[in-house]
Design a protein around this motif. Sequence first.
Motif, PDB file in Angstrom:
ATOM      1  N   ALA A  29       0.830  -1.207   0.000  1.00  0.00           N
ATOM      2  CA  ALA A  29       0.000   0.000   0.000  1.00  0.00           C
ATOM      3  C   ALA A  29       0.869   1.263   0.000  1.00  0.00           C
ATOM      4  O   ALA A  29       0.607   2.209  -0.741  1.00  0.00           O
ATOM      5  N   VAL A  30       1.909   1.261   0.819  1.00  0.00           N
ATOM      6  CA  VAL A  30       2.800   2.420   0.903  1.00  0.00           C
ATOM      7  C   VAL A  30       3.530   2.639  -0.425  1.00  0.00           C
ATOM      8  O   VAL A  30       3.604   3.768  -0.930  1.00  0.00           O
ATOM      9  N   LYS A  31       4.046   1.568  -1.012  1.00  0.00           N
ATOM     10  CA  LYS A  31       4.772   1.699  -2.274  1.00  0.00           C
ATOM     11  C   LYS A  31       3.864   2.211  -3.393  1.00  0.00           C
ATOM     12  O   LYS A  31       4.270   3.068  -4.189  1.00  0.00           O
ATOM     13  N   ILE A  32       2.642   1.701  -3.452  1.00  0.00           N
ATOM     14  CA  ILE A  32       1.714   2.175  -4.480  1.00  0.00           C
ATOM     15  C   ILE A  32       1.362   3.640  -4.229  1.00  0.00           C
ATOM     16  O   ILE A  32       1.276   4.437  -5.165  1.00  0.00           O
ATOM     17  N   GLY A  33       1.217   4.011  -2.958  1.00  0.00           N
ATOM     18  CA  GLY A  33       0.971   5.414  -2.615  1.00  0.00           C
ATOM     19  C   GLY A  33       2.099   6.313  -3.082  1.00  0.00           C
ATOM     20  O   GLY A  33       1.867   7.404  -3.608  1.00  0.00           O
ATOM     21  N   VAL A  34       3.338   5.861  -2.906  1.00  0.00           N
ATOM     22  CA  VAL A  34       4.502   6.633  -3.354  1.00  0.00           C
ATOM     23  C   VAL A  34       4.482   6.775  -4.876  1.00  0.00           C
ATOM     24  O   VAL A  34       4.742   7.859  -5.419  1.00  0.00           O
ATOM     25  N   LEU A  35       4.152   5.694  -5.576  1.00  0.00           N
ATOM     26  CA  LEU A  35       4.086   5.753  -7.035  1.00  0.00           C
ATOM     27  C   LEU A  35       3.020   6.748  -7.501  1.00  0.00           C
ATOM     28  O   LEU A  35       3.248   7.536  -8.426  1.00  0.00           O
ATOM     29  N   PHE A  36       1.840   6.723  -6.856  1.00  0.00           N
ATOM     30  CA  PHE A  36       0.781   7.674  -7.214  1.00  0.00           C
ATOM     31  C   PHE A  36       1.230   9.103  -6.921  1.00  0.00           C
ATOM     32  O   PHE A  36       1.055  10.000  -7.746  1.00  0.00           O
ATOM     33  N   LYS A  37       1.805   9.305  -5.738  1.00  0.00           N
ATOM     34  CA  LYS A  37       2.240  10.649  -5.336  1.00  0.00           C
ATOM     35  C   LYS A  37       3.248  11.223  -6.328  1.00  0.00           C
ATOM     36  O   LYS A  37       3.264  12.414  -6.582  1.00  0.00           O
ATOM     37  N   ASN A  38       4.068  10.366  -6.882  1.00  0.00           N
ATOM     38  CA  ASN A  38       5.100  10.806  -7.815  1.00  0.00           C
ATOM     39  C   ASN A  38       4.663  10.696  -9.286  1.00  0.00           C
ATOM     40  O   ASN A  38       5.503  10.748 -10.185  1.00  0.00           O
ATOM     41  N   LEU A  67      -1.120  -3.393 -12.542  1.00  0.00           N
ATOM     42  CA  LEU A  67      -0.842  -1.982 -12.283  1.00  0.00           C
ATOM     43  C   LEU A  67       0.627  -1.743 -11.965  1.00  0.00           C
ATOM     44  O   LEU A  67       1.239  -0.801 -12.466  1.00  0.00           O
ATOM     45  N   VAL A  68       1.214  -2.585 -11.148  1.00  0.00           N
ATOM     46  CA  VAL A  68       2.590  -2.347 -10.674  1.00  0.00           C
ATOM     47  C   VAL A  68       3.630  -3.153 -11.440  1.00  0.00           C
ATOM     48  O   VAL A  68       4.811  -3.121 -11.087  1.00  0.00           O
ATOM     49  N   ASN A  69       3.214  -3.837 -12.478  1.00  0.00           N
ATOM     50  CA  ASN A  69       4.089  -4.752 -13.216  1.00  0.00           C
ATOM     51  C   ASN A  69       5.467  -4.182 -13.506  1.00  0.00           C
ATOM     52  O   ASN A  69       6.476  -4.828 -13.248  1.00  0.00           O
ATOM     53  N   THR A  70       5.528  -2.975 -14.036  1.00  0.00           N
ATOM     54  CA  THR A  70       6.821  -2.404 -14.434  1.00  0.00           C
ATOM     55  C   THR A  70       7.419  -1.490 -13.358  1.00  0.00           C
ATOM     56  O   THR A  70       8.518  -0.978 -13.542  1.00  0.00           O
ATOM     57  N   HIS A  71       6.704  -1.287 -12.263  1.00  0.00           N
ATOM     58  CA  HIS A  71       7.143  -0.323 -11.249  1.00  0.00           C
ATOM     59  C   HIS A  71       7.772  -0.957 -10.009  1.00  0.00           C
ATOM     60  O   HIS A  71       8.584  -0.320  -9.354  1.00  0.00           O
ATOM     61  N   LEU A  72       7.352  -2.169  -9.684  1.00  0.00           N
ATOM     62  CA  LEU A  72       7.839  -2.807  -8.461  1.00  0.00           C
ATOM     63  C   LEU A  72       8.621  -4.068  -8.791  1.00  0.00           C
ATOM     64  O   LEU A  72       8.472  -4.650  -9.862  1.00  0.00           O
ATOM     65  N   THR A  73       9.428  -4.491  -7.859  1.00  0.00           N
ATOM     66  CA  THR A  73      10.310  -5.655  -8.048  1.00  0.00           C
ATOM     67  C   THR A  73       9.529  -6.959  -7.941  1.00  0.00           C
ATOM     68  O   THR A  73       8.415  -6.981  -7.399  1.00  0.00           O
ATOM     69  N   PRO A  74      10.104  -8.037  -8.411  1.00  0.00           N
ATOM     70  CA  PRO A  74       9.476  -9.350  -8.231  1.00  0.00           C
ATOM     71  C   PRO A  74       9.202  -9.668  -6.750  1.00  0.00           C
ATOM     72  O   PRO A  74       8.214 -10.327  -6.429  1.00  0.00           O
ATOM     73  N   LYS A  75      10.046  -9.158  -5.865  1.00  0.00           N
ATOM     74  CA  LYS A  75       9.818  -9.371  -4.429  1.00  0.00           C
ATOM     75  C   LYS A  75       8.501  -8.719  -4.004  1.00  0.00           C
ATOM     76  O   LYS A  75       7.719  -9.303  -3.245  1.00  0.00           O
ATOM     77  N   SER A  76       8.233  -7.528  -4.501  1.00  0.00           N
ATOM     78  CA  SER A  76       6.964  -6.852  -4.195  1.00  0.00           C
ATOM     79  C   SER A  76       5.785  -7.580  -4.839  1.00  0.00           C
ATOM     80  O   SER A  76       4.714  -7.679  -4.240  1.00  0.00           O
ATOM     81  N   HIS A  77       5.983  -8.100  -6.042  1.00  0.00           N
ATOM     82  CA  HIS A  77       4.929  -8.900  -6.688  1.00  0.00           C
ATOM     83  C   HIS A  77       4.623 -10.115  -5.817  1.00  0.00           C
ATOM     84  O   HIS A  77       3.459 -10.505  -5.665  1.00  0.00           O
ATOM     85  N   GLY A  78       5.669 -10.710  -5.249  1.00  0.00           N
ATOM     86  CA  GLY A  78       5.492 -11.846  -4.340  1.00  0.00           C
ATOM     87  C   GLY A  78       4.695 -11.452  -3.109  1.00  0.00           C
ATOM     88  O   GLY A  78       3.882 -12.239  -2.609  1.00  0.00           O
TER      89      GLY A  78
END
Length: 186
Positions: free
Chosen positions: A67-76, A130-141
């Motif tokens: 949730a925090v990482k997606i929030g950061v992506l939206f904010k930026n 949504l986060v496919n290209t923005h977050l790492t495989p660890k985050s996908h996990g």
Amino acid sequence: MDAFSSKDMAMRAQKKILSSMASKGSVQMFIDDTTSEILDELYRVSKEYTGNKSEAQKVIKDLVKIAVKIGVLFKNNRFNTEELGVATDFKKKLHMGAMTLISFYEVDFTFDKAVMSELLTDCRDLLLKLVNTHLTPKSHGRINHVFNHYSDPELLTKLYEPSSPFRPHLTKICKGLNKLVEDGTI
């Protein structure tokens, strides 16, 4: 040509710092009381269901980190127009899931584990897209871990059994979700 960008570096640092702060105390700085109460109840459900405190903590920590990482992506403003469409689809699906969860709770004997599990799986798939290209495989996990845990048909069935020890948790979760729906948060 060097592809260095201080803005990209700052965003990566922000995601890293915020994800490492995903403890209960720091989470309360970023989320409202209602969401915090829902997360507490989800933790209790996970802990009782798995019988494993550390696993329950890991599921909630993963949920908060995402949730925090997606929030950061939206904010930026990191999502393009197509991804913003996926985000809108995700929000609609999440809203539908919340309404369905509440409805199943309020109307006895209407719970359908296949419907609830499918809604959660659809939410997971939209979030991964949504986060496919923005977050790492660890985050996908982490996303898979959270959604696979809560979409488990056995867990959902136990959650909705009328005489289940999970019932008080479900009551508080639905009360919180109702408030978030009424507020337009989800």
